[in-house]
Design a protein around this motif. Structure first.
Motif, mmCIF file in Angstrom:
data_model
loop_
_atom_site.group_PDB
_atom_site.id
_atom_site.type_symbol
_atom_site.label_atom_id
_atom_site.label_comp_id
_atom_site.label_asym_id
_atom_site.label_seq_id
_atom_site.Cartn_x
_atom_site.Cartn_y
_atom_site.Cartn_z
ATOM 1 N N SER A 1 0.827 -1.203 0.000
ATOM 2 C CA SER A 1 0.000 0.000 0.000
ATOM 3 C C SER A 1 0.864 1.257 0.000
ATOM 4 N N SER A 2 1.916 1.267 0.792
ATOM 5 C CA SER A 2 2.819 2.426 0.836
ATOM 6 C C SER A 2 3.465 2.665 -0.525
ATOM 7 N N LEU A 3 3.894 1.616 -1.183
ATOM 8 C CA LEU A 3 4.504 1.767 -2.502
ATOM 9 C C LEU A 3 3.495 2.298 -3.518
ATOM 10 N N ARG A 4 2.250 1.830 -3.454
ATOM 11 C CA ARG A 4 1.207 2.342 -4.356
ATOM 12 C C ARG A 4 0.960 3.825 -4.097
ATOM 13 N N GLN A 5 0.926 4.229 -2.820
ATOM 14 C CA GLN A 5 0.732 5.636 -2.472
ATOM 15 C C GLN A 5 1.884 6.498 -2.987
ATOM 16 N N GLU A 6 3.105 5.988 -2.874
ATOM 17 C CA GLU A 6 4.261 6.738 -3.369
ATOM 18 C C GLU A 6 4.199 6.881 -4.888
ATOM 19 N N ALA A 7 3.880 5.803 -5.591
ATOM 20 C CA ALA A 7 3.773 5.873 -7.053
ATOM 21 C C ALA A 7 2.708 6.895 -7.456
#
Length: 139
Positions: A122-128
């Protein structure tokens, strides 16, 4: 464990490289970064360090271990029993950029991190999504 998120962004690689390596600006557009303080000056380079505060985590110092202009920068931090490696990957994709965000965990406590796999993804999706929005805003 390895967690990754790849996305295509409608912005040229040189712009995405600037957004990626001007890390002091991340708290302005990445919801996963509350505070970031560079501990050295100048352009990001191998050996550069930054103290980062992320939600629900204590501050950590990250050190750049690899940098290939307009392609990759990698940095690492260690905590008791755990090493985290963050990779920021860029490659041309037509008139845009394919961005990869990767987190790798290693060490005796990396198995504990597996329990948080959904949170990491989820954190990686938010960063992208944050990088995508910022690229659109500055174009």
């Amino acid at each position: 464990m390895r967690y990754e998120e790849f996305t295509r962004i409608d912005a040229p690689v040189d712009l995405m490289w600037r957004l990626t390596t001007e890390v002091e600006d991340w708290p302005k557009f990445l919801p996963t970064v509350q505070r970031l303080e560079r501990l050295d000056g100048g352009e990001l380079r191998v050996g550069s360090t930054a103290r980062i505060k992320q939600p629900a985590q204590s501050s950590a110092v990250w050190t750049v271990t690899r940098l290939e202009p307009e392609r990759e920068f990698t940095w690492e931090t260690s905590r008791k029993g755990l090493r985290l490696t963050g990779r920021h990957l860029l490659e041309p994709a037509g008139s845009g950029t394919r961005m990869g965000l990767v987190i790798e965990t290693d060490g005796p406590l990396s198995g504990v991190m597996a329990v948080l796999g959904g949170l990491m993804r989820s954190s990686l999706r938010q960063e992208a999504a944050g990088f995508t929005r910022q690229a659109a805003a500055v174009r």
